[in-house]
Motif scaffolding. Structure first.
Motif, PDB file in Angstrom:
ATOM      1  N   LEU A 257      -0.422  -7.391   4.809  1.00 19.85           N
ATOM      2  CA  LEU A 257       0.316  -6.212   4.361  1.00 19.85           C
ATOM      3  C   LEU A 257       1.800  -6.314   4.738  1.00 19.85           C
ATOM      4  O   LEU A 257       2.140  -6.606   5.883  1.00 19.85           O
ATOM      5  CB  LEU A 257      -0.291  -4.958   4.986  1.00 19.85           C
ATOM      6  N   GLN A 258       2.657  -6.045   3.751  1.00 17.08           N
ATOM      7  CA  GLN A 258       4.100  -6.103   3.971  1.00 17.08           C
ATOM      8  C   GLN A 258       4.775  -4.731   3.851  1.00 17.08           C
ATOM      9  O   GLN A 258       5.727  -4.451   4.578  1.00 17.08           O
ATOM     10  CB  GLN A 258       4.743  -7.063   2.971  1.00 17.08           C
ATOM     11  N   ARG A 259       4.278  -3.886   2.936  1.00 15.21           N
ATOM     12  CA  ARG A 259       4.883  -2.573   2.716  1.00 15.21           C
ATOM     13  C   ARG A 259       3.812  -1.500   2.822  1.00 15.21           C
ATOM     14  O   ARG A 259       2.759  -1.589   2.196  1.00 15.21           O
ATOM     15  CB  ARG A 259       5.544  -2.484   1.327  1.00 15.21           C
ATOM     16  N   PHE A 260       4.102  -0.455   3.615  1.00 16.01           N
ATOM     17  CA  PHE A 260       3.180   0.661   3.770  1.00 16.01           C
ATOM     18  C   PHE A 260       3.981   1.953   3.666  1.00 16.01           C
ATOM     19  O   PHE A 260       4.828   2.250   4.508  1.00 16.01           O
ATOM     20  CB  PHE A 260       2.461   0.587   5.116  1.00 16.01           C
ATOM     21  N   ASP A 261       3.726   2.723   2.593  1.00 13.99           N
ATOM     22  CA  ASP A 261       4.390   4.008   2.370  1.00 13.99           C
ATOM     23  C   ASP A 261       3.352   5.103   2.554  1.00 13.99           C
ATOM     24  O   ASP A 261       2.454   5.274   1.730  1.00 13.99           O
ATOM     25  CB  ASP A 261       4.978   4.061   0.957  1.00 13.99           C
TER      26      ASP A 261
ATOM     27  N   LEU B 171       0.858  -1.175   0.000  1.00 15.93           N
ATOM     28  CA  LEU B 171       0.000   0.000   0.000  1.00 15.93           C
ATOM     29  C   LEU B 171       0.901   1.234   0.000  1.00 15.93           C
ATOM     30  O   LEU B 171       1.627   1.489   0.959  1.00 15.93           O
ATOM     31  CB  LEU B 171      -0.905   0.022   1.234  1.00 15.93           C
ATOM     32  N   SER B 172       0.845   1.990  -1.090  1.00 17.37           N
ATOM     33  CA  SER B 172       1.721   3.158  -1.253  1.00 17.37           C
ATOM     34  C   SER B 172       0.869   4.394  -1.507  1.00 17.37           C
ATOM     35  O   SER B 172       0.240   4.515  -2.560  1.00 17.37           O
ATOM     36  CB  SER B 172       2.690   2.921  -2.420  1.00 17.37           C
ATOM     37  N   LEU B 173       0.887   5.320  -0.520  1.00 20.09           N
ATOM     38  CA  LEU B 173       0.068   6.534  -0.603  1.00 20.09           C
ATOM     39  C   LEU B 173       0.888   7.784  -0.263  1.00 20.09           C
ATOM     40  O   LEU B 173       0.448   8.631   0.510  1.00 20.09           O
ATOM     41  CB  LEU B 173      -1.128   6.424   0.362  1.00 20.09           C
ATOM     42  N   PRO B 174       2.075   7.963  -0.838  1.00 22.62           N
ATOM     43  CA  PRO B 174       2.846   9.178  -0.540  1.00 22.62           C
ATOM     44  C   PRO B 174       2.308  10.379  -1.300  1.00 22.62           C
ATOM     45  O   PRO B 174       1.708  10.243  -2.380  1.00 22.62           O
ATOM     46  CB  PRO B 174       4.251   8.810  -1.014  1.00 22.62           C
ATOM     47  N   LEU B 175       2.498  11.569  -0.724  1.00 22.62           N
ATOM     48  CA  LEU B 175       2.162  12.826  -1.389  1.00 22.62           C
ATOM     49  C   LEU B 175       0.708  12.878  -1.840  1.00 22.62           C
ATOM     50  O   LEU B 175       0.383  13.369  -2.928  1.00 22.62           O
ATOM     51  CB  LEU B 175       3.075  13.045  -2.601  1.00 22.62           C
ATOM     52  N   CYS B 176      -0.192  12.374  -0.997  1.00 17.63           N
ATOM     53  CA  CYS B 176      -1.607  12.343  -1.349  1.00 17.63           C
ATOM     54  C   CYS B 176      -2.425  13.408  -0.633  1.00 17.63           C
ATOM     55  O   CYS B 176      -3.643  13.473  -0.816  1.00 17.63           O
ATOM     56  CB  CYS B 176      -2.193  10.957  -1.051  1.00 17.63           C
TER      57      CYS B 176
ATOM     58  N   TYR C 143       8.184  -3.070   5.772  1.00 15.72           N
ATOM     59  CA  TYR C 143       8.602  -1.734   5.306  1.00 15.72           C
ATOM     60  C   TYR C 143       7.567  -0.731   5.776  1.00 15.72           C
ATOM     61  O   TYR C 143       6.378  -0.850   5.457  1.00 15.72           O
ATOM     62  CB  TYR C 143       8.697  -1.730   3.777  1.00 15.72           C
ATOM     63  N   LEU C 144       7.996   0.278   6.546  1.00 12.20           N
ATOM     64  CA  LEU C 144       7.095   1.311   7.045  1.00 12.20           C
ATOM     65  C   LEU C 144       7.762   2.668   6.849  1.00 12.20           C
ATOM     66  O   LEU C 144       8.806   2.944   7.431  1.00 12.20           O
ATOM     67  CB  LEU C 144       6.772   1.101   8.519  1.00 12.20           C
ATOM     68  N   ASP C 145       7.147   3.515   6.014  1.00 11.63           N
ATOM     69  CA  ASP C 145       7.678   4.848   5.733  1.00 11.63           C
ATOM     70  C   ASP C 145       6.647   5.887   6.136  1.00 11.63           C
ATOM     71  O   ASP C 145       5.603   6.046   5.489  1.00 11.63           O
ATOM     72  CB  ASP C 145       8.004   4.978   4.239  1.00 11.63           C
ATOM     73  N   LEU C 146       6.939   6.606   7.229  1.00 13.63           N
ATOM     74  CA  LEU C 146       6.075   7.675   7.724  1.00 13.63           C
ATOM     75  C   LEU C 146       6.761   9.037   7.599  1.00 13.63           C
ATOM     76  O   LEU C 146       6.346   9.999   8.228  1.00 13.63           O
ATOM     77  CB  LEU C 146       5.706   7.420   9.188  1.00 13.63           C
ATOM     78  N   SER C 147       7.789   9.142   6.803  1.00 15.27           N
ATOM     79  CA  SER C 147       8.584  10.361   6.715  1.00 15.27           C
ATOM     80  C   SER C 147       7.775  11.504   6.111  1.00 15.27           C
ATOM     81  O   SER C 147       6.795  11.307   5.392  1.00 15.27           O
ATOM     82  CB  SER C 147       9.823  10.113   5.853  1.00 15.27           C
ATOM     83  N   GLY C 148       8.218  12.726   6.441  1.00  8.98           N
ATOM     84  CA  GLY C 148       7.622  13.906   5.841  1.00  8.98           C
ATOM     85  C   GLY C 148       6.253  14.265   6.354  1.00  8.98           C
ATOM     86  O   GLY C 148       5.521  15.011   5.696  1.00  8.98           O
ATOM     87  N   ASN C 149       5.868  13.771   7.525  1.00  9.96           N
ATOM     88  CA  ASN C 149       4.637  14.198   8.166  1.00  9.96           C
ATOM     89  C   ASN C 149       4.991  15.079   9.362  1.00  9.96           C
ATOM     90  O   ASN C 149       6.117  15.579   9.469  1.00  9.96           O
ATOM     91  CB  ASN C 149       3.814  12.986   8.603  1.00  9.96           C
ATOM     92  N   SER C 150       4.067  15.302  10.253  1.00  7.74           N
ATOM     93  CA  SER C 150       4.332  16.076  11.465  1.00  7.74           C
ATOM     94  C   SER C 150       3.769  15.329  12.659  1.00  7.74           C
ATOM     95  O   SER C 150       2.928  15.849  13.401  1.00  7.74           O
ATOM     96  CB  SER C 150       3.705  17.475  11.353  1.00  7.74           C
ATOM     97  N   LEU C 151       4.218  14.111  12.820  1.00  3.69           N
ATOM     98  CA  LEU C 151       3.685  13.269  13.884  1.00  3.69           C
ATOM     99  C   LEU C 151       4.044  13.875  15.237  1.00  3.69           C
ATOM    100  O   LEU C 151       5.205  14.149  15.525  1.00  3.69           O
ATOM    101  CB  LEU C 151       4.237  11.850  13.764  1.00  3.69           C
ATOM    102  N   SER C 152       3.026  14.070  16.073  1.00  7.92           N
ATOM    103  CA  SER C 152       3.219  14.824  17.304  1.00  7.92           C
ATOM    104  C   SER C 152       3.675  13.970  18.478  1.00  7.92           C
ATOM    105  O   SER C 152       4.098  14.494  19.496  1.00  7.92           O
ATOM    106  CB  SER C 152       1.910  15.527  17.681  1.00  7.92           C
TER     107      SER C 152
END
Length: 850
Positions: free
Chosen positions: A210-214, A188-193, A237-246
Motif C-alpha cells: 500500500l502506497q496511498r491511504f485516504d 485505498l481511498s475511502l473518504p466520506l464513507c 500518502y496518508l490522509d486522516l483529515s476531517g475525523n475526530s481522532l482523540s
C-alpha cells in the motif's frame, strides 16, 4: 461518445470468435447495445440497423481480416476497459437513479472499471467480486450507493486501485478485514464513507504494498495509536483529515520513512508532534490545521525532519494553538510553496529570512499577534508569491513609493496593516490582483487616478475605513468581474455611480456623496447595499444603511411595501424632508429604525405603534448582515457600525444584530427595539398608543417640535431603559410609574419643554402648570377616567367647603381672625403631609399592581 465507445468495446469483447461472417447472434447483441442508449445526438449508431445485415459495415465495428467476424481490439492482447464516469445513466430526466447493473460481474475480462460521478443508487452488487482480473475499481462520488458487507472484495485478487469515496459504508463493520485480503492493493481511498470503526491493529492487515491511504472525512473518534497503517513503511500518502481522532500522534509515525504527504487537518488532536517525525526524510506536505498542538513554534519547527527541510513544499499549521516566534531559518525551506500559520498566537516580528522563499506562492499569517515593520527585504525574493494575508496583526509597512514588488499578486489581503498616510503606490504594479483589501490601513490621501484602471478586473475591493478622498467615477460598469466593493468610511465625493452588472455587495456609507441616484442603477443581482428606486427590486434585503450622506428628498413610501424583509433601517444624518411614511409600519421584522438628524417634519404616524418587529420576540437572524463577504474564506467585517443607543454613540461589530438590553454587548438576545427620530422637524403629538411597542428599550424624540402631552402609556413600557423628549413643545403633567421613575438623568429627559410639570421637574402642576392638556383619547387611556373623577370630586368638595367657611367667618369676627392665623401657621405642615401621604399611597398601589 466516450461512453458509446466503452460499451461498444465491451460488447465486442464479449462476442469472441466463431464462424465466418456476421452471424445473427452477434448482430442481435450489437442491436441490444444500441437499444441501451437513451440518446444518440451525433448519430454514431445510425448505421446499426437490421436493414443492413452485415454488421461488419456498421460504423465503429471492426471485423477480423481472417475470420470476418467482429473483434474487440487489435491483436495481440485485449485489456478490457470500461469508463462510464461523469455520465447520467438515468437520461438526465426526473426518473430516479437506476441501480448499478449486476451483470457487470459477468464481464470477467474487465481490468479497468470506472463508474465515478454517475447517477446510480442502491447497493453495490456483490457480483463485482467475480472480476478477478480487475486492477482498477473506481466507485467514488456515488453518494446514492451503499454497502453493508465488503466481503466480496476478497475475489478481486488482482486489484491495485480501489476508490469508494462517498459510498455509504456505515454498516460495514468488517471493512478492514475485507481490504486486507487484497495483497496487490497500492491505493485505498475511502473518504466520506461514514465509517466509524477504527482501523486498529487487532484486525488482520496484509497491505504490504500500500502506497496511498485516504481515510478523510469519516466519523472516527477513537484512538488510532495502535492503527495498522503506522507500521506500513511503503505508505507515501496518508490522509486522516476531517475525523475526530482523540489521541496525539504516536511515536510509531517514525516508522513511515517513505511518507511524502501527512494530512491530519481538522481532528482536534492534542499535543506536540513527536520527535520521531524527524525520521521522515521524504516528507513534502504536512497539514496539522485545526488541532491542539500547543507549545512553542520554535519547538514545533525543531521537530520537523531537518533531512527533509529542503524538500518540504506545504506546511499548514492554521488554528493549531501555537505561540512564540518564527525562527529565522524558515528561509532554509527552499521548496516551500504554501505556508499557513494563521489563527494562532504567534508574536514578534516576521523574520526577514522568509524573503528567501523564492518558490512560495501562498503566505497566510493572519489572526496572530505579530508586530514590527514589513520591509522590502521581506519580499526581496518572493518572485512566485500570489496569495498573501497579513490581516489582524499589529504590523506596519515601510515601503518606498517607488518600490516595485518582484511578485505578481492575485490575492492581497492587508486590512489593519498600517500603510499610510500615503496611498500605497506599489500596488499600481500589481495588475493581476483579483482580491484587494487595504481597509483600516491609516491612509490619508487622495485616491489615485490609476486605481480604477489598475483594478478593473478585480473581484473583491475593500479600501474602507481610511481617510481617502477624491471623486468617484460616474460609472463603474467597466468592472465586469466585480462582486464586492467596500468604499465606506472615507471622504469620497461625487454621486452614486452606475454599478457593475455582476455586483453583489456595495458599501458607500459614511462618505460625502451628493446628487441624485441614477434611475438605471445596474447591479440587478445586488444582495447587500450599506448605502434608491432600484432598491424596490431587492425583496430579500434585510439591512439598509444610508446614514451620514447628503441624500435629500422624501423617504420613499415603497420601502415599507417593497422591502418586506428589512430588520435594520438607518437613514440618520442626511437631508431627508417630508413626513415619516406610514407604510414603514408594514415592516413586520423591523427592529432598528434610525431617522435622526434629518429635516423630517409632520407628525409621528400612530401606525408605528403597530410595528410587530418591536412588539414581539424574534429568533436570531439566519444571515447576519454585518458578517460581510470576506475574500479570505474567513468571512468577517473589519469595520464597525456606529449606533446611537440609549443616548450614547457606540460602535458595534457584527454582534449588534443580537445585542439586547446591554450597551456593552455582554448580554445577548435577539433584537434591538429602538426608533431613533431625534433632531428633525417633527410636529403634532406623541402617539397615544406608543405603549403598544412592548419591547421598546430606547425612545429618542428630542429636538423636534412636538406638542401636547406625554402619553401615560409610556409607563407600561417595562423594557424602556432610555427616554429623551427634551427640547420640544410638550406640556401637561409628566406620567408617573415605576419604569419612568427608574430612568437615569430624569431631569434631562424633559428639559426644554416649558409646559411640562410634575416630578421629576421642580414645577408643580397645581401651582401654575397646565394639567389640562389632553393625554390621549378616552378609549385609549385607562387612567383617564380616574383623573376625571378625581378632579370632579375635588371641585365639588372645594365648593362645599368654601361656602361653609365663608358663611361662618362672615358673621363671627373673632373666629375670623383666629381662623386665618391658624391657617397661615399650618399651611406648610398640612401641604407637606398631604403630598407625602398621596405619594406613598400611589407608590404602594403601583407596586401592588406590578
Amino acid at each position: 461518445m466516450a461512453m458509446h465507445a466503452a460499451i461498444l468495446f465491451l460488447a465486442l469483447a464479449a462476442l469472441g470468435g466463431g464462424a465466418d461472417g456476421c452471424v445473427p447472434g452477434e448482430r442481435a447483441a450489437l442491436l441490444d447495445v444500441k437499444r441501451g442508449f437513451t440518446s444518440d445526438p451525433d448519430g454514431a449508431l445510425s448505421s446499426w440497423t437490421g436493414l443492413r445485415p452485415d454488421c461488419c459495415r456498421w460504423s465503429g465495428v471492426v471485423c477480423d481480416n481472417v475470420t470476418g467476424r467482429p473483434r474487440a481490439a487489435p491483436p495481440p492482447a485485449v485489456r478490457a476497459h470500461l469508463d462510464l464516469s461523469h455520465n447520467s445513466l438515468s437520461g438526465g430526466g426526473v426518473a430516479p437513479p437506476p441501480p448499478l447493473p449486476r451483470f457487470l460481474g459477468s464481464l470477467s475480462a474487465l481490468r479497468y472499471l470506472n463508474l465515478s460521478s454517475t447517477d446510480v443508487a442502491g447497493e453495490v452488487p456483490p457480483q463485482l467480486g467475480n472480476l478477478s482480473r480487475l486492477v482498477t475499481l473506481d466507485l467514488s462520488s456515488l453518494s446514492g450507493l451503499h454497502s453493508g458487507d465488503l466481503s466480496w472484495l476478497a475475489g478481486l485478487s488482482s486489484l491495485e486501485y480501489l476508490d469508494m469515496g462517498s459510498v455509504n459504508l456505515n454498516a460495514s463493520v468488517g471493512w478492514v478485514r475485507a481490504v486486507s485480503m487484497l495483497p496487490s492493493l497500492r491505493v485505498l481511498s475511502l473518504p466520506l464513507c461514514g465509517l466509524t470503526t477504527s482501523p486498529s491493529s487487532s484486525s488482520p492487515a496484509n497491505l504490504t504494498r500500500l502506497q496511498r491511504f485516504d481515510f478523510s472525512s469519516n466519523a472516527i473518534n477513537a484512538s488510532t495509536v495502535d492503527a495498522w497503517f503506522w507500521n506500513v513503511p511503503t505508505l507515501t500518502y496518508l490522509d486522516l483529515s476531517g475525523n475526530s481522532l482523540s489521541s496525539p500522534l504516536p511515536d510509531a509515525i517514525g516508522n513511515m520513512t517513505g511518507l511524502h504527504v501527512l494530512n491530519l487537518d481538522g481532528n482536534g488532536m492534542v499535543g506536540m508532534i513527536p520527535a520521531t517525525l524527524q525520521r521522515l526524510c521524504s516528507l513534502q506536505v504536512l497539514d496539522v490545521t485545526v488541532n491542539q498542538i500547543g507549545g512553542d513554534m520554535a519547538e514545533f519547527m525543531d521537530r520537523l525532519p531537518r533531512c527533509a527541510l529542503g524538500d518540504v513544499r506545504v506546511l499548514q499549521l492554521s488554528a493549531a494553538n501555537v505561540s512564540g516566534r518564527l525562527p529565522e531559518w524558515i528561509g532554509d525551506m527552499a521548496q516551500l510553496t504554501d505556508l499557513d500559520l494563521s489563527f494562532n498566537n504567534l508574536a514578534g516580528e516576521i523574520p526577514q529570512g522568509i524573503g528567501k522563499l523564492s518558490k512560495l506562492t501562498r503566505l497566510f499569517l493572519n489572526k496572530n499577534n505579530l508586530n514590527g515593520s514589513l520591509l522590502e527585504a521581506h519580499f526581496v525574493n518572493l518572485v512566485s508569491l500570489e496569495w498573501i494575508d497579513l490581516s489582524q496583526n499589529s504590523m506596519s509597512m515601510e515601503i518606498r513609493p517607488s518600490w516595485k514588488p518582484p511578485c505578481k499578486l492575485v490575492y492581497a489581503y492587508f486590512p489593519d496593516v498600517r500603510m499610510g498616510p500615503q496611498f500605497p503606490a506599489w500596488i499600481m504594479h500589481q495588475p493581476d490582483i483579483k482580491y484587494l483589501d487595504i481597509s483600516h490601513s491609516g491612509i490619508v490621501d487622495r485616491l489615485p487616478q490609476w486605481f480604477w484602471k489598475s483594478f478593473s478586473d478585480a473581484v473583491y475591493l475593500n479600501i474602507s475605513v481610511n481617510q481617502i478622498n477624491g471623486r468617484l467615477p460616474s460609472s463603474l460598469r467597466f468592472m465586469n468581474s466585480s462582486l464586492t466593493i467596500y468604499l465606506g468610511a472615507n471622504n469620497l465625493t461625487g454621486s452614486v455611480p452606475l454599478l457593475p452588472e455582476k455586483l453583489l455587495v456595495l458599501d458607500l456609507s459614511r462618505n460625502s456623496l451628493s446628487g441624485s441616484i441614477p434611475s438605471e442603477f445596474g447591479a440587478p443581482e445586488l444582495v447587500e447595499l450599506d448605502f434608491p428606486v432600484f432598491l424596490k427590486h431587492c425583496k430579500a434585503m434585510t439591512f439598509l444603511d444610508l446614514a451620514q450622506n447628503m441624500f435629500s428628498g422624501i423617504i420613499p413610501e415603497w420601502i415599507g411595501r417593497k422591502l418586506p424583509s428589512l430588520t435594520h433601517l438607518r437613514l440618520r444624518s442626511n437631508m431627508f424632508t417630508g413626513n415619516i411614511p406610514t407604510q414603514l409600519a408594514g415592516l413586520g421584522d423591523l427592529q432598528l429604525l434610525d431617522l435622526a438628524e434629518n429635516r423630517i417634519s409632520g407628525s409621528i404616524p400612530r401606525s408605528l405603534g403597530n410595528m410587530t418587529g418591536m412588539t414581539q420576540e424574534h429568533p436570531p437572524l439566519s444571515l447576519n448582515p454585518l458578517t460581510g463577504y470576506g475574500a479570505s474564506g474567513n468571512d468577517r467585517i473589519v469595520d464597525s457600525l456606529p449606533i446611537v443607543t440609549k443616548g450614547q454613540d457606540r460602535d458595534y461589530t457584527s454582534g449588534v444584530i443580537y445585542m439586547w438590553r446591554d450597551p456593552g454587548g455582554a448580554l445577548c438576545s435577539h433584537r434591538i427595539g429602538e426608533p431613533e427620530l431625534s433632531r428633525n422637524h417633527l410636529n403634532g403629538t406623541i402617539p397615544w398608543n406608543i405603549g403598544a411597542i412592548k419591547k421598546l428599550e430606547s425612545l429618542d424624540l428630542s429636538m423636534n417640535m412636538l406638542s401636547g402631552g406625554i402619553p401615560s402609556s409610556l409607563s407600561d413600557l417595562t423594557s424602556l431603559s432610555h427616554l429623551n423628549v427634551s427640547y420640544n413643545n410638550l406640556s401637561g403633567m409628566i406620567p408617573q410609574g415605576n419604569q419612568l421613575q427608574s430612568l437615569a438623568n430624569p431631569a434631562y429627559i424633559y428639559i426644554g419643554n416649558a409646559g411640562l410639570c410634575g416630578p421629576p421637574l421642580p414645577k408643580n402642576c397645581s401651582s401654575g402648570g397646565d394639567d389640562s392638556v389632553q393625554q390621549a383619547p378616552l378609549h385609549g387611556d385607562k387612567s383617564l377616567s380616574k383623573i376625571v373623577f378625581f378632579y370632579l370630586g375635588l371641585a365639588v368638595g372645594l365648593v362645599v367647603g368654601l361656602w361653609l367657611v365663608f358663611f361662618s367667618l362672615l358673621f363671627v369676627k373673632t373666629w375670623r381672625f383666629a381662623y386665618f392665623q391658624a391657617i397661615d401657621m399650618a399651611y406648610d405642615v398640612v401641604y407637606v403631609f398631604v403630598v407625602v401621604r398621596l405619594s406613598r399611597r400611589s407608590s404602594a398601589k403601583e407596586s401592588a399592581t406590578s
